[in-house]
Design an enzyme around this catalytic site. Structure first.
Site, short mmCIF file in Angstrom:
data_model
loop_
_atom_site.label_atom_id
_atom_site.label_comp_id
_atom_site.label_asym_id
_atom_site.label_seq_id
_atom_site.Cartn_x
_atom_site.Cartn_y
_atom_site.Cartn_z
N CYS A 1 0.84 -1.20 0.00
CA CYS A 1 0.00 0.00 0.00
C CYS A 1 0.88 1.25 0.00
CB CYS A 1 -0.90 0.00 1.24
SG CYS A 1 -2.06 1.38 1.27
N ASP B 1 0.38 3.79 1.69
CA ASP B 1 0.30 4.39 3.03
C ASP B 1 1.70 4.78 3.54
OD1 ASP B 1 0.18 4.51 6.00
OD2 ASP B 1 -1.90 3.90 5.68
N ARG C 1 2.88 5.09 6.34
CA ARG C 1 3.38 4.38 7.53
C ARG C 1 3.96 3.01 7.21
NH1 ARG C 1 -2.32 4.44 10.38
NH2 ARG C 1 -2.77 3.83 8.24
N HIS D 1 -2.05 -4.04 5.09
CA HIS D 1 -1.81 -3.60 6.47
C HIS D 1 -3.14 -3.29 7.14
CE1 HIS D 1 -2.47 0.83 5.89
NE2 HIS D 1 -2.32 0.47 4.63
N CYS E 1 -5.97 0.08 7.07
CA CYS E 1 -5.74 0.63 5.73
C CYS E 1 -6.93 1.53 5.38
CB CYS E 1 -5.62 -0.51 4.72
SG CYS E 1 -5.36 0.04 3.02
CO CO Z 1 -3.40 1.16 3.05
#
Ligand code: CO
Length: 208
Positions: free
Chosen positions: A41, A43, A45, A97, A100
């Site tokens: 992803c 993302d 993080r 994750h 998400c």
């Molecule tokens: Co995500």
């Protein structure tokens, strides 16, 4: 964090690398021979290299919203073909994750413009596994399970491709489904039974 800070970090990083190995960048420029393709992803993080503890050159990385592998996505298909048939990776990881926001957005009723067709792929995962997901009362648990099932379905999309089927047959290329738990930092192997899934889906998707 500002832009100047990033360039200052870069100079510091170069100095640190060269201190350990004076030929570090010279060797890096020779080419890449990664063992892994990581599909994750976008993302902020969930940084692939950091959570896996790997170095530049170790992993070919592809990231998008909610670690999707849509069958007709030119970018995803090109990444798979290039890494499998040209770079000859031996492992493909689809890493989702928990928490998400892409998966969360797909579970809500909202018009998100261009994100609608992208997130619809996750709604399709929900529809495929509606019985199991609807039986989970706890909303957080349901959301976490959808993250796992989405990883499983994207692994299946990876296996549907001709390059992966060919590499699996020729050099036993493996496909793995993982989830990164943002709350604990742990990387979880979903231990998806690929031989079983492969057996079930190959009846329909076999192309080589
Ligand atoms: Co995500």
């Amino acid at each position: 964090m500002n832009v100047e800070q990033i360039f200052s970090n870069n100079r510091k990083w170069i100095a640190e690398r060269l201190k350990i190995d004076g030929n570090y960048f010279k060797n890096l420029s020779k080419g890449q021979n990664p063992e892994f393709l990581y599909i994750g992803c976008s993302d902020s993080r969930v940084t692939a290299e950091e959570l896996m503890g790997v170095q530049p050159g170790d992993v070919f990385v592809f990231r998008n919203i909610a670690n999707m592998v849509p069958n007709n996505d030119l970018s995803a298909m090109s990444v798979i073909t290039y890494s499998v048939s040209h770079l000859k990776v031996n492992h493909i990881v689809v890493c989702g994750h928990y928490y998400c926001t892409g998966v969360k957005a797909a579970m809500q009723s909202a018009d998100l413009g261009i994100l609608n067709p992208w997130l619809r792929n996750i709604r399709d995962v929900y529809r495929l596994h509606k019985k199991e997901l609807d039986s989970i009362d706890d909303e957080e648990e349901k959301y976490k399970r959808l993250v796992e099932l989405n990883v499983q379905e994207q692994c299946i999309n990876v296996i549907k491709t001709a390059d992966v089927q060919k590499a699996n047959k020729e050099r036993n290329l493996k496909v793995h489904g993982w989830v990164f738990d943002v709350h604990s930092g742990k990387l979880i192997d979903l231990k998806i039974d690929f031989d079983k899934i492969l057996g079930e889906i190959m009846e329909i998707y076999r192309i080589i």
